[in-house]
Design an enzyme around this catalytic site. Structure first.
Site, PDB file in Angstrom:
ATOM      1  N   GLY A  11       0.827  -1.214   0.000  1.00  0.00           N
ATOM      2  CA  GLY A  11       0.000   0.000   0.000  1.00  0.00           C
ATOM      3  C   GLY A  11       0.855   1.254   0.000  1.00  0.00           C
ATOM      4  O   GLY A  11       1.828   1.334   0.733  1.00  0.00           O
ATOM      5  N   ARG A  72       1.692  -4.719  -5.694  1.00  0.00           N
ATOM      6  CA  ARG A  72       1.826  -6.030  -5.059  1.00  0.00           C
ATOM      7  C   ARG A  72       2.255  -6.983  -6.169  1.00  0.00           C
ATOM      8  O   ARG A  72       1.948  -6.742  -7.341  1.00  0.00           O
ATOM      9  CB  ARG A  72       0.508  -6.458  -4.417  1.00  0.00           C
ATOM     10  CG  ARG A  72       0.104  -5.526  -3.301  1.00  0.00           C
ATOM     11  CD  ARG A  72      -0.893  -6.098  -2.325  1.00  0.00           C
ATOM     12  NE  ARG A  72      -0.917  -5.288  -1.116  1.00  0.00           N
ATOM     13  CZ  ARG A  72      -1.651  -4.190  -0.955  1.00  0.00           C
ATOM     14  NH1 ARG A  72      -2.453  -3.781  -1.912  1.00  0.00           N
ATOM     15  NH2 ARG A  72      -1.588  -3.501   0.172  1.00  0.00           N
ATOM     16  N   ASP A 103       4.892  -5.206   6.457  1.00  0.00           N
ATOM     17  CA  ASP A 103       5.532  -6.455   6.882  1.00  0.00           C
ATOM     18  C   ASP A 103       5.541  -7.503   5.776  1.00  0.00           C
ATOM     19  O   ASP A 103       6.476  -8.305   5.683  1.00  0.00           O
ATOM     20  CB  ASP A 103       4.918  -6.989   8.185  1.00  0.00           C
ATOM     21  CG  ASP A 103       3.401  -7.038   8.142  1.00  0.00           C
ATOM     22  OD1 ASP A 103       2.817  -6.636   7.113  1.00  0.00           O
ATOM     23  OD2 ASP A 103       2.800  -7.481   9.130  1.00  0.00           O
ATOM     24  N   THR A 126       3.113   2.268   6.290  1.00  0.00           N
ATOM     25  CA  THR A 126       1.700   1.886   6.171  1.00  0.00           C
ATOM     26  C   THR A 126       0.882   2.784   7.071  1.00  0.00           C
ATOM     27  O   THR A 126       1.282   3.057   8.208  1.00  0.00           O
ATOM     28  CB  THR A 126       1.449   0.414   6.565  1.00  0.00           C
ATOM     29  OG1 THR A 126       0.034   0.228   6.757  1.00  0.00           O
ATOM     30  CG2 THR A 126       2.140   0.020   7.864  1.00  0.00           C
ATOM     31  N   ASP A 128      -1.703   1.950   8.492  1.00  0.00           N
ATOM     32  CA  ASP A 128      -2.328   1.148   9.544  1.00  0.00           C
ATOM     33  C   ASP A 128      -1.538   1.182  10.855  1.00  0.00           C
ATOM     34  O   ASP A 128      -2.079   0.874  11.915  1.00  0.00           O
ATOM     35  CB  ASP A 128      -2.478  -0.311   9.087  1.00  0.00           C
ATOM     36  CG  ASP A 128      -3.316  -0.427   7.828  1.00  0.00           C
ATOM     37  OD1 ASP A 128      -4.102   0.503   7.565  1.00  0.00           O
ATOM     38  OD2 ASP A 128      -3.180  -1.425   7.104  1.00  0.00           O
ATOM     39  N   ASP A 130       0.684  -0.829  11.939  1.00  0.00           N
ATOM     40  CA  ASP A 130       0.550  -2.150  12.566  1.00  0.00           C
ATOM     41  C   ASP A 130       1.763  -3.041  12.349  1.00  0.00           C
ATOM     42  O   ASP A 130       1.637  -4.243  12.147  1.00  0.00           O
ATOM     43  CB  ASP A 130      -0.716  -2.852  12.038  1.00  0.00           C
ATOM     44  CG  ASP A 130      -0.662  -3.089  10.531  1.00  0.00           C
ATOM     45  OD1 ASP A 130       0.260  -2.578   9.874  1.00  0.00           O
ATOM     46  OD2 ASP A 130      -1.538  -3.803  10.011  1.00  0.00           O
ATOM     47  N   ARG A 172      -7.147  -2.082   8.754  1.00  0.00           N
ATOM     48  CA  ARG A 172      -7.295  -3.547   8.776  1.00  0.00           C
ATOM     49  C   ARG A 172      -7.724  -3.983  10.180  1.00  0.00           C
ATOM     50  O   ARG A 172      -8.681  -3.449  10.711  1.00  0.00           O
ATOM     51  CB  ARG A 172      -6.000  -4.228   8.316  1.00  0.00           C
ATOM     52  CG  ARG A 172      -5.701  -3.960   6.855  1.00  0.00           C
ATOM     53  CD  ARG A 172      -4.596  -4.836   6.324  1.00  0.00           C
ATOM     54  NE  ARG A 172      -3.291  -4.408   6.831  1.00  0.00           N
ATOM     55  CZ  ARG A 172      -2.134  -4.911   6.435  1.00  0.00           C
ATOM     56  NH1 ARG A 172      -2.126  -5.861   5.532  1.00  0.00           N
ATOM     57  NH2 ARG A 172      -1.002  -4.477   6.918  1.00  0.00           N
TER      58      ARG A 172
HETATM   59  P1  ADP Z   1       2.623  -4.834   2.803  1.00  0.00           P
HETATM   60  O1  ADP Z   1       4.077  -4.771   2.491  1.00  0.00           O
HETATM   61  O2  ADP Z   1       1.995  -3.490   2.794  1.00  0.00           O
HETATM   62  O3  ADP Z   1       2.367  -5.656   4.043  1.00  0.00           O
HETATM   63  P2  ADP Z   1       1.665  -7.069   1.178  1.00  0.00           P
HETATM   64  O4  ADP Z   1       1.465  -7.973   2.342  1.00  0.00           O
HETATM   65  O5  ADP Z   1       0.632  -7.033   0.113  1.00  0.00           O
HETATM   66  O6  ADP Z   1       1.903  -5.554   1.579  1.00  0.00           O
HETATM   67  O7  ADP Z   1       3.061  -7.516   0.523  1.00  0.00           O
HETATM   68  C1  ADP Z   1       3.603  -6.792  -0.582  1.00  0.00           C
HETATM   69  C2  ADP Z   1       4.352  -7.710  -1.500  1.00  0.00           C
HETATM   70  O8  ADP Z   1       5.433  -8.329  -0.797  1.00  0.00           O
HETATM   71  C3  ADP Z   1       3.549  -8.878  -2.042  1.00  0.00           C
HETATM   72  O9  ADP Z   1       2.747  -8.516  -3.145  1.00  0.00           O
HETATM   73  C4  ADP Z   1       4.662  -9.828  -2.468  1.00  0.00           C
HETATM   74  O10 ADP Z   1       5.230  -9.436  -3.705  1.00  0.00           O
HETATM   75  C5  ADP Z   1       5.712  -9.613  -1.389  1.00  0.00           C
HETATM   76  N1  ADP Z   1       5.611 -10.670  -0.374  1.00  0.00           N
HETATM   77  C6  ADP Z   1       4.801 -10.730   0.700  1.00  0.00           C
HETATM   78  N2  ADP Z   1       4.978 -11.873   1.406  1.00  0.00           N
HETATM   79  C7  ADP Z   1       5.939 -12.558   0.731  1.00  0.00           C
HETATM   80  C8  ADP Z   1       6.592 -13.815   0.920  1.00  0.00           C
HETATM   81  N3  ADP Z   1       6.306 -14.621   1.948  1.00  0.00           N
HETATM   82  N4  ADP Z   1       7.537 -14.189   0.014  1.00  0.00           N
HETATM   83  C9  ADP Z   1       7.852 -13.399  -1.026  1.00  0.00           C
HETATM   84  N5  ADP Z   1       7.270 -12.210  -1.258  1.00  0.00           N
HETATM   85  C10 ADP Z   1       6.349 -11.784  -0.404  1.00  0.00           C
END
Ligand code: ADP
Length: 326
Positions: A11, A72, A103, A126, A128, A130, A172
């Site tokens: 995000g 993403r 995270d 973020t 959030d 969080d 969230r």
């Molecule tokens: P945020 O970073 O805001 O928490 P997301 O959880 O959507 O957002 O994660 C962003 C991107 O990070 C995902 O679209 C993916 O490309 C990568 N990602 C998340 N978890 C993993 C993972 N376990 N292994 C590899 N890439 C990951």
């Protein structure tokens, strides 16, 4: 000349553009060539990696979102695409990477670093708020100010029309934005996942307030509870008070970056680059107890965040139905 790149993942938040500006200026100051990766991890895979210059960041300080876009990436979860991403960086001689994200993005980076050895520093970003291990994430202050302005405006119309407004706030499953917004906007009710409340317990107190002339209510609810419509129904049916639901939605992610977010962006990026220059290859720059400190990805990304207990105590006292002033 050492080469360093930056990308935004997950995000977007307001404050990313000030971070990009500082990144370019401080990289040059440290005698490094800065690069932008466009479209997050998707751009790493697709080789959307370009040299960044002063002109690229001119005038972006005032703009929300991110000039290099965020994304993403499902593909980044597969090792073959991470290998392609690493190859794209290696071909350009880039050995260091700054990642603005949450995270999830850091979990991806941990795997990427383990497999490829590319040095990395994460900046928690973020609205959030969080992420475990940091009291502050980039973008939160701007989001809170956007929410404050929205609630202040809604209060004007609520009082003119004798209505209850149920305002749904992002975050969230984390109630931070909702709780801080409820306290600072003088809301009558605040419902967040961390503080269970049975709204029926407000009935007697709110009825008494209505008899004494109260002509509007502001109720803040966290999106994680998914109950804004139920709360609105309760005002209509149990209190006979006309109600409206207002979902603030994505306006909370945009807007002119606040002074605090500009300053935090500046400091986060400075610390991130300093860390990479001095050989700290695999960490997240956190802000806790008013100081910057580095934490491991494991500590930040693999542990659940818990809202500050002192703030929760204030929230429980302020919004407990038993403390409602008749
Ligand atoms: P945020 O970073 O805001 O928490 P997301 O959880 O959507 O957002 O994660 C962003 C991107 O990070 C995902 O679209 C993916 O490309 C990568 N990602 C998340 N978890 C993993 C993972 N376990 N292994 C590899 N890439 C990951």
């Amino acid at each position: 000349m050492d080469k360093i790149a930056i990308l935004c993942s997950g995000g977007d938040v307001s404050g990313m553009n000030p971070a990009l500006k500082r990144f370019v200026e401080y990289a040059y100051a440290k005698n490094m060539q800065p690069f932008f990766v466009y479209n997050g991890y998707e751009g790493l895979i697709d080789d959307k990696i370009h040299e960044a210059h002063y002109e690229d960041v001119a005038g972006i300080m005032t703009r929300g979102g991110t000039k290099i876009r965020s994304a993403r990436s499902e593909r980044f979860k597969e090792s073959k695409y991470r290998a392609l991403a690493a190859e794209n960086l290696r071909q350009k001689g880039i050995t260091k990477l700054v990642v603005l994200g949450g995270d999830g993005s850091f979990r991806g980076m941990e795997r990427f670093h383990d497999e490829t050895g590319i040095a990395f520093c994460g900046i928690p970003s973020t609205i959030d708020n969080d992420i475990n291990g940091t009291d502050y994430c980039l973008g939160v202050d701007t989001a809170l100010n956007v929410i404050k302005n929205a609630i202040d405006s809604i209060r004007d119309t609520a009082s003119s029309f004798r209505r209850a407004f149920i305002i749904e706030i992002m975050g969230r499953n984390c109630g931070y934005l909702a709780l801080v917004s409820a306290i600072t906007s003088g809301a009558e009710m605040c419902l967040i996942p961390e503080i269970p409340i049975d709204i029926h317990e407000y009935k007697e107190c709110f009825e008494s307030q209505i008899r004494k002339g109260r002509d509007y209510f502001i109720a803040i609810v966290s999106e994680g509870l998914k109950n804004a419509d139920d709360v609105a129904q309760w005002f209509e049916k149990d209190l006979g008070f006309e109600s409206r639901v207002s979902v603030l939605g994505h306006i909370q992610r945009g807007g002119n970056p606040s002074v605090f977010d500009r300053l935090m962006a500046y400091q986060f990026v400075t610390h991130a680059i300093d860390a990479l220059v001095t050989g700290n290859n695999n960490s997240i720059i956190c802000y806790s107890k008013s100081h910057f400190n580095f934490k491991s990805i494991t500590e930040v990304a693999l542990h659940a965040y818990h809202l500050d207990e002192a703030l929760l105590t204030l929230g429980r006292e302020q919004f407990a139905p038993s403390h409602c002033q008749m």
